[in-house]
Design a protein around this motif. Structure first.
Motif, PDB file in Angstrom:
ATOM      1  N   VAL A   7      -2.242  -5.792  -7.138  1.00 27.72           N
ATOM      2  CA  VAL A   7      -2.073  -4.384  -6.748  1.00 27.72           C
ATOM      3  C   VAL A   7      -3.116  -3.949  -5.719  1.00 27.72           C
ATOM      4  O   VAL A   7      -4.238  -4.458  -5.709  1.00 27.72           O
ATOM      5  CB  VAL A   7      -2.122  -3.469  -8.005  1.00 27.72           C
ATOM      6  CG1 VAL A   7      -3.544  -3.331  -8.545  1.00 27.72           C
ATOM      7  CG2 VAL A   7      -1.499  -2.111  -7.725  1.00 27.72           C
TER       8      VAL A   7
ATOM      9  N   TRP B  60      -0.483  -8.479 -12.158  1.00 26.30           N
ATOM     10  CA  TRP B  60      -0.400  -7.177 -11.497  1.00 26.30           C
ATOM     11  C   TRP B  60      -1.759  -6.761 -10.939  1.00 26.30           C
ATOM     12  O   TRP B  60      -1.890  -6.339  -9.786  1.00 26.30           O
ATOM     13  CB  TRP B  60       0.115  -6.118 -12.483  1.00 26.30           C
ATOM     14  CG  TRP B  60       0.103  -4.727 -11.941  1.00 26.30           C
ATOM     15  CD1 TRP B  60      -0.938  -3.831 -12.000  1.00 26.30           C
ATOM     16  CD2 TRP B  60       1.163  -4.076 -11.232  1.00 26.30           C
ATOM     17  NE1 TRP B  60      -0.585  -2.661 -11.381  1.00 26.30           N
ATOM     18  CE2 TRP B  60       0.701  -2.786 -10.901  1.00 26.30           C
ATOM     19  CE3 TRP B  60       2.454  -4.448 -10.859  1.00 26.30           C
ATOM     20  CZ2 TRP B  60       1.489  -1.866 -10.207  1.00 26.30           C
ATOM     21  CZ3 TRP B  60       3.239  -3.533 -10.171  1.00 26.30           C
ATOM     22  CH2 TRP B  60       2.751  -2.268  -9.849  1.00 26.30           C
ATOM     23  N   ASP B  61      -2.787  -6.874 -11.805  1.00 25.21           N
ATOM     24  CA  ASP B  61      -4.115  -6.389 -11.434  1.00 25.21           C
ATOM     25  C   ASP B  61      -4.707  -7.198 -10.274  1.00 25.21           C
ATOM     26  O   ASP B  61      -5.433  -6.658  -9.440  1.00 25.21           O
ATOM     27  CB  ASP B  61      -5.063  -6.413 -12.647  1.00 25.21           C
ATOM     28  CG  ASP B  61      -4.679  -5.371 -13.697  1.00 25.21           C
ATOM     29  OD1 ASP B  61      -3.738  -4.573 -13.456  1.00 25.21           O
ATOM     30  OD2 ASP B  61      -5.298  -5.353 -14.784  1.00 25.21           O
TER      31      ASP B  61
ATOM     32  N   SER C 135       0.829  -1.212   0.000  1.00 23.62           N
ATOM     33  CA  SER C 135       0.000   0.000   0.000  1.00 23.62           C
ATOM     34  C   SER C 135       0.866   1.265   0.000  1.00 23.62           C
ATOM     35  O   SER C 135       0.355   2.364  -0.228  1.00 23.62           O
ATOM     36  CB  SER C 135      -0.929   0.014   1.215  1.00 23.62           C
ATOM     37  OG  SER C 135      -0.192   0.305   2.402  1.00 23.62           O
ATOM     38  N   ARG C 136       2.173   1.099   0.264  1.00 22.67           N
ATOM     39  CA  ARG C 136       3.076   2.259   0.352  1.00 22.67           C
ATOM     40  C   ARG C 136       4.093   2.274  -0.800  1.00 22.67           C
ATOM     41  O   ARG C 136       5.083   2.997  -0.739  1.00 22.67           O
ATOM     42  CB  ARG C 136       3.812   2.273   1.703  1.00 22.67           C
ATOM     43  CG  ARG C 136       2.909   2.135   2.923  1.00 22.67           C
ATOM     44  CD  ARG C 136       2.584   3.381   3.683  1.00 22.67           C
ATOM     45  NE  ARG C 136       3.688   4.233   4.013  1.00 22.67           N
ATOM     46  CZ  ARG C 136       3.568   5.562   4.124  1.00 22.67           C
ATOM     47  NH1 ARG C 136       2.382   6.151   3.928  1.00 22.67           N
ATOM     48  NH2 ARG C 136       4.603   6.317   4.425  1.00 22.67           N
ATOM     49  N   ILE C 137       3.845   1.470  -1.846  1.00 20.32           N
ATOM     50  CA  ILE C 137       4.752   1.528  -3.005  1.00 20.32           C
ATOM     51  C   ILE C 137       4.514   2.830  -3.768  1.00 20.32           C
ATOM     52  O   ILE C 137       3.380   3.215  -4.035  1.00 20.32           O
ATOM     53  CB  ILE C 137       4.546   0.316  -3.941  1.00 20.32           C
ATOM     54  CG1 ILE C 137       4.923  -0.977  -3.203  1.00 20.32           C
ATOM     55  CG2 ILE C 137       5.414   0.460  -5.199  1.00 20.32           C
ATOM     56  CD1 ILE C 137       4.709  -2.237  -4.032  1.00 20.32           C
TER      57      ILE C 137
ATOM     58  N   ASN D  30      -4.312   2.158  -3.717  1.00 19.06           N
ATOM     59  CA  ASN D  30      -3.005   2.806  -3.665  1.00 19.06           C
ATOM     60  C   ASN D  30      -2.116   2.392  -4.837  1.00 19.06           C
ATOM     61  O   ASN D  30      -1.035   1.825  -4.640  1.00 19.06           O
ATOM     62  CB  ASN D  30      -2.307   2.444  -2.337  1.00 19.06           C
ATOM     63  CG  ASN D  30      -3.065   2.982  -1.144  1.00 19.06           C
ATOM     64  OD1 ASN D  30      -3.081   4.186  -0.895  1.00 19.06           O
ATOM     65  ND2 ASN D  30      -3.731   2.087  -0.411  1.00 19.06           N
ATOM     66  N   PRO D  31      -2.562   2.677  -6.057  1.00 24.60           N
ATOM     67  CA  PRO D  31      -1.777   2.216  -7.210  1.00 24.60           C
ATOM     68  C   PRO D  31      -0.480   3.008  -7.374  1.00 24.60           C
ATOM     69  O   PRO D  31      -0.482   4.245  -7.332  1.00 24.60           O
ATOM     70  CB  PRO D  31      -2.721   2.468  -8.391  1.00 24.60           C
ATOM     71  CG  PRO D  31      -3.647   3.540  -7.946  1.00 24.60           C
ATOM     72  CD  PRO D  31      -3.804   3.370  -6.450  1.00 24.60           C
ATOM     73  N   PRO D  32       0.649   2.310  -7.554  1.00 20.81           N
ATOM     74  CA  PRO D  32       1.927   2.987  -7.798  1.00 20.81           C
ATOM     75  C   PRO D  32       1.967   3.649  -9.176  1.00 20.81           C
ATOM     76  O   PRO D  32       1.194   3.289 -10.069  1.00 20.81           O
ATOM     77  CB  PRO D  32       2.954   1.842  -7.781  1.00 20.81           C
ATOM     78  CG  PRO D  32       2.267   0.663  -7.176  1.00 20.81           C
ATOM     79  CD  PRO D  32       0.811   0.846  -7.455  1.00 20.81           C
ATOM     80  N   MET D  33       2.868   4.592  -9.343  1.00 22.41           N
ATOM     81  CA  MET D  33       3.301   4.959 -10.684  1.00 22.41           C
ATOM     82  C   MET D  33       3.975   3.720 -11.245  1.00 22.41           C
ATOM     83  O   MET D  33       4.719   3.059 -10.529  1.00 22.41           O
ATOM     84  CB  MET D  33       4.326   6.112 -10.576  1.00 22.41           C
ATOM     85  CG  MET D  33       4.766   6.639 -11.934  1.00 22.41           C
ATOM     86  SD  MET D  33       6.566   7.073 -11.967  1.00 22.41           S
ATOM     87  CE  MET D  33       7.279   5.478 -12.448  1.00 22.41           C
TER      88      MET D  33
ATOM     89  N   MET E 286      -5.642  -1.634  -5.087  1.00 23.17           N
ATOM     90  CA  MET E 286      -6.390  -0.744  -5.978  1.00 23.17           C
ATOM     91  C   MET E 286      -6.615   0.640  -5.369  1.00 23.17           C
ATOM     92  O   MET E 286      -6.859   1.605  -6.090  1.00 23.17           O
ATOM     93  CB  MET E 286      -7.753  -1.360  -6.312  1.00 23.17           C
ATOM     94  CG  MET E 286      -7.657  -2.703  -7.010  1.00 23.17           C
ATOM     95  SD  MET E 286      -7.035  -2.564  -8.712  1.00 23.17           S
ATOM     96  CE  MET E 286      -8.592  -2.239  -9.592  1.00 23.17           C
TER      97      MET E 286
END
Lengths: 116, 116, 116
Positions: B87, B83-84, B61-63, B91-94, B89
């Motif tokens: 991940v 990935w989907d 959640s902190r990526i 907190n999606p990373p760049m 959802m």
């Protein structure tokens, strides 16, 4: 308490176009317009980076690093032409340019780290 | 006094699987199991990222950013599928996904920056 | 007040060889000598990284991450040979090695993030 993270939605809900943490901003861009040339796509991707930086309260004068991925290394001069027109000459980022496979129809993808 | 750096040993003694400095965590992963498919390798590499983040006291959640390198761009949908499913959802990373050469038998390699 | 950014000029005026912000240093290097082998180019690029880190007041014991781009994955053992001779074994960075297209005559390009 851990520093908050701010995320700016990208084209897909499973990733962000920009993320801010402390005074660092991370942003990624491809062109949203799928122009046929590397020059035009680089210009558009850089404009999108400008837009992301603006959303996060900073600008290109505060970019620390840029990694520029291009689909065809032979087109690097065209990417450079757009870069040189755009870059803040008083504040040039560390930059690397690498030839990789990108998803069609993308010819250029740019990842930057900036300071707030 | 400079902030301490904590390093978590990788498969080789000449590099680390994760490094922590201030409140930033840097981690890299390939699958340790060499599965034959991009989907399975992505799942395993992401599990290894989870493990590294847990070692350093943080979680997905902190990526902030993820760079996903795949050996065959035609397999990007299979990477995306893993990935989907994985991940956070909220907190999606760049994220950027790039086609590069990886050392056999790796099909996927993932580099993340996370916040503590 | 935003933290200052210090930039160290690169080979071109449109990018920097190293950028410092807060206690992070970002540096990129290729060999300046265009040696014909991956081993020699890696040695030279790493020496240039050492030089950049020294300019910014830090050294290889404080490198957090290294991304090593090589033009031919078959030559990875030669890159590794130079890396293993150079790396601070007590402080190994997180590292990824990727095969990409580089501009002739470069065989290796290295991007590092270090702490001051």
């Amino acid at each position: 308490m851990p520093a908050p993270i701010t995320r700016f939605p990208g084209l897909s809900s499973t990733r962000s176009r920009a993320v801010v943490h402390d005074d660092l901003v991370f942003a990624v861009a491809v062109t949203p317009h799928n122009e046929p040339t590397v020059y035009a796509q680089t210009k558009s991707a850089l404009a999108r980076i400008d837009e992301s930086l603006s959303l996060t309260g900073t600008d290109k004068s505060r970019i620390l690093t840029a990694i520029v991925y291009i689909a065809d290394m032979a087109q690097k001069p065209e990417m450079n032409r757009a870069w040189d027109e755009w870059v803040d000459m008083k504040n040039p980022p560390m930059r690397a340019c690498l030839g990789v496979d990108l998803e069609h129809p993308h010819l250029v993808e740019i990842v930057v780290t900036a300071a707030k």
